[in-house]
Every structure is written in structure tokens, then in C-alpha cells.
Write a protein that holds these residues in place. Structure first.
Motif, PDB file in Angstrom:
ATOM      1  N   UNK A  49     -29.865 -71.719  25.699  1.00 24.60           N
ATOM      2  CA  UNK A  49     -28.747 -72.528  26.195  1.00 24.60           C
ATOM      3  C   UNK A  49     -27.423 -71.758  26.232  1.00 24.60           C
ATOM      4  N   UNK A  50     -27.406 -70.540  25.683  1.00 24.30           N
ATOM      5  CA  UNK A  50     -26.159 -69.778  25.608  1.00 24.30           C
ATOM      6  C   UNK A  50     -25.733 -69.282  26.982  1.00 24.30           C
ATOM      7  N   UNK A  51     -24.442 -69.417  27.260  1.00 25.44           N
ATOM      8  CA  UNK A  51     -23.880 -68.942  28.521  1.00 25.44           C
ATOM      9  C   UNK A  51     -23.077 -67.659  28.360  1.00 25.44           C
ATOM     10  N   UNK A  52     -22.548 -67.442  27.173  1.00 26.31           N
ATOM     11  CA  UNK A  52     -21.729 -66.262  26.888  1.00 26.31           C
ATOM     12  C   UNK A  52     -22.140 -65.681  25.540  1.00 26.31           C
ATOM     13  N   UNK A  53     -22.204 -64.353  25.470  1.00 28.24           N
ATOM     14  CA  UNK A  53     -22.384 -63.655  24.196  1.00 28.24           C
ATOM     15  C   UNK A  53     -21.149 -62.788  23.973  1.00 28.24           C
ATOM     16  N   UNK A  54     -20.474 -62.993  22.858  1.00 26.67           N
ATOM     17  CA  UNK A  54     -19.382 -62.117  22.447  1.00 26.67           C
ATOM     18  C   UNK A  54     -19.831 -61.394  21.189  1.00 26.67           C
ATOM     19  N   UNK A  55     -19.984 -60.076  21.294  1.00 28.80           N
ATOM     20  CA  UNK A  55     -20.441 -59.266  20.167  1.00 28.80           C
ATOM     21  C   UNK A  55     -19.220 -58.908  19.322  1.00 28.80           C
ATOM     22  N   UNK A  56     -19.233 -59.319  18.064  1.00 34.86           N
ATOM     23  CA  UNK A  56     -18.062 -59.220  17.208  1.00 34.86           C
ATOM     24  C   UNK A  56     -17.811 -57.799  16.712  1.00 34.86           C
ATOM     25  N   UNK A  57     -16.552 -57.474  16.385  1.00 36.18           N
ATOM     26  CA  UNK A  57     -16.216 -56.165  15.810  1.00 36.18           C
ATOM     27  C   UNK A  57     -17.022 -55.894  14.552  1.00 36.18           C
ATOM     28  N   UNK A  58     -17.471 -54.668  14.401  1.00 37.09           N
ATOM     29  CA  UNK A  58     -18.291 -54.268  13.261  1.00 37.09           C
ATOM     30  C   UNK A  58     -19.754 -54.129  13.603  1.00 37.09           C
ATOM     31  N   UNK A  59     -20.216 -54.808  14.666  1.00 39.24           N
ATOM     32  CA  UNK A  59     -21.611 -54.685  15.101  1.00 39.24           C
ATOM     33  C   UNK A  59     -21.801 -53.332  15.780  1.00 39.24           C
ATOM     34  N   UNK A  60     -22.811 -52.584  15.347  1.00 38.38           N
ATOM     35  CA  UNK A  60     -23.063 -51.249  15.895  1.00 38.38           C
ATOM     36  C   UNK A  60     -24.287 -51.188  16.785  1.00 38.38           C
ATOM     37  N   UNK A  61     -25.158 -52.193  16.706  1.00 42.25           N
ATOM     38  CA  UNK A  61     -26.412 -52.133  17.450  1.00 42.25           C
ATOM     39  C   UNK A  61     -26.820 -53.526  17.933  1.00 42.25           C
ATOM     40  N   UNK A  62     -27.323 -53.579  19.166  1.00 40.89           N
ATOM     41  CA  UNK A  62     -27.977 -54.788  19.670  1.00 40.89           C
ATOM     42  C   UNK A  62     -29.476 -54.531  19.525  1.00 40.89           C
ATOM     43  N   UNK A  63     -30.152 -55.179  18.589  1.00 41.33           N
ATOM     44  CA  UNK A  63     -31.549 -54.855  18.294  1.00 41.33           C
ATOM     45  C   UNK A  63     -32.524 -55.175  19.428  1.00 41.33           C
TER      46      UNK A  63
END
Length: 263
Positions: A49-63
Motif C-alpha cells: 500500500x506504500x506510495x512513497x519511500x523516504x530512506x532516513x539518514x544513517x541508512x547505508x544499505x537497501x537490503x
């Protein structure tokens, strides 16, 4: 005194409405088990159901396979701490139209954005050292693929895209990968495409764009490269334009200067 603003709330992980869209503020956690296909944090219905993904500061990898098959996902915005996007991370996100990558991104894994059929443009930062095989395969509408010379490209990176259909190469599974990867990197090379390069750059600046436009004249903004893109097409799609660069304002400034006036 404690003040809670919308800007502050952006850095809190979780799902909520943001600017009218259902948004996940992602903190890097493993959302599901890629081997057992078990959802660990959110169930399938919620994730789809998600329309937007905002990857927050500090995240280094999208698994691996983190957002695979998020059918309603339209927009992805990554903090500049992200270094790696692993295999199939956004595979089969068929509504995805806009991706702003991390300015520090170093690696995009195999099939990372495969079958993102609505995606028409992607701008790769200079920090990116490698894009693996089939990363954007079957992104049918992908026509703008702005990639630095130093980025190593794998095989079939843009297979099945509008860009490969616009290329001078045979539409065959056996095409020369090295040759087409070189062609992709050099679409806007040469003095005649100087404005195209400025508009597709990692840090497009009004003064630089205006300076080139002033030297090359009124027709330069409408000049098409070999895949049919104008400088303004790149400028309009470029997610790294931080302050809006208005083509109309540039034209007005040019005309006024030619008449000996200023804005």
C-alpha cells in the motif's frame, strides 16, 4: 519547550501520511526473509500500500528484495548516507516514476530496479562505482539514463528499455555489452551537447546553464540529441535540481540582455 514540526517528524521511522501519500520512513531494518518469504515487520497488504519511500539518514544499505513488488510505490527519496542498493531491492515496482538516489551511492545490485515499467529516468551520482547485470532490465519507459564515465556497467543493464530501443544496436540478446555501455555513457559527449550535459549534471546551476545558453542561442534548449532528448527534458527530470531552474526565466533574461535591459 518542545516543538514538534513536520520537518522533525520526517526523521521518525514508520508509516504515515506525508504530503497526501502513504509513506514509509525507512530506517534500514530487514522487512522480510528472502529465503522463507516471511514478512518480518509489515504484512504483504501493508507493504503493497506504500506510495512513497523516504530512506532516513544513517541508512547505508537497501537490503536484498526489501521493496520488491510494492505495486503502488511511486516515489523513492534516499538520504545521502546510502552506499549500496542490493539485488532486487525495488524489482517489479511497476508504479515507480521517480527515484532520487543517494549522493554517496557506490553500488547498485543485480536486477535492483528490474521491471519498474513506469520509470522513465534515472540519474546516477559520480560516487557510483558499479551497476550490476540487468539492474534496470525491462524498465520499458526508461529513456534517460545519466551515468558517469567511471561507473562500471554489467551486462543487460538497460535491456528492454526505451533507451535500448533508441540505440543504434541490434535488438538482440547477443548485442555487444561493452559497446552499448560505452554508447550510453557518451550520448551527450561533444561540444554540441554541452547544454545537455549541464542540465543532466549532478549539480545543475542556473548561472552555468545560462552562460551556455547565452553562447549557443535560443535554439539550444530545443536541440535534440540522438535519442530525441532536449536539454530541458534532462533538466525537468533531474532530481538533483535543488533550486528550481525556470526555462521561461532564462529566456526572459536572455531577451532583456539582448535589448540592453536587466531583470
Amino acid at each position: 519547550m518542545r516543538v514538534q514540526t513536520e520537518e522533525w517528524r520526517r526523521f521518525i521511522p514508520g508509516v504515515r501520511m506525508y504530503k497526501g501519500k502513504k509513506t514509509l520512513f525507512y530506517n534500514g531494518e530487514i522487512l522480510w526473509d528472502g529465503e522463507s518469504y516471511e514478512y518480518l515487520v509489515y504484512d504483504s497488504e501493508e507493504q503493497h500500500s506504500w506510495e512513497v519511500i523516504i530512506v532516513l539518514p544513517g541508512v547505508e544499505e537497501i537490503p536484498y528484495k526489501t521493496f520488491m513488488g510494492c505495486e503502488k510505490l511511486e516515489i523513492v527519496i534516499m538520504a545521502d548516507t546510502v552506499l549500496r542498493i542490493e539485488s532486487h531491492a525495488f524489482d517489479y515496482c511497476q508504479s515507480l516514476v521517480s527515484v532520487k538516489l543517494s549522493r554517496s551511492l557506490e553500488y547498485i545490485g543485480r536486477n535492483a530496479f528490474e521491471d519498474c515499467t513506469a520509470l522513465s529516468s534515472i540519474f546516477i551520482p559520480p560516487s557510483c562505482r558499479e551497476i550490476r547485470d540487468e539492474a534496470f532490465r525491462r524498465c520499458e519507459r526508461l529513456i534517460i539514463f545519466s551515468v558517469p564515465q567511471q561507473t562500471q556497467l554489467g551486462e543487460h543493464v538497460i535491456a528492454g528499455t526505451a533507451l535500448i530501443r533508441a540505440s543504434p544496436f541490434e535488438q538482440s540478446r547477443y548485442y555487444n555489452h561493452g559497446a552499448i555501455n560505452e554508447w550510453v555513457k557518451n550520448i551527450n559527449q561533444g561540444q554540441e551537447y554541452e547544454l545537455h550535459r549541464a542540465c543532466s549534471s549532478f549539480n545543475p546551476l542556473t548561472e552555468i546553464i545560462y552562460g551556455i545558453f547565452k553562447r549557443k542561442g535560443l535554439a539550444s534548449f530545443k536541440k535534440k540529441n540522438e535519442i530525441g532528448m532536449t536539454p530541458f527534458d534532462y533538466l525537468e527530470a533531474n532530481p538533483f535540481v535543488e533550486n528550481e531552474i525556470d526555462q521561461t526565466a532564462i529566456l526572459k533574461r536572455y531577451v532583456l540582455e539582448m535589448m540592453g535591459e536587466t531583470m
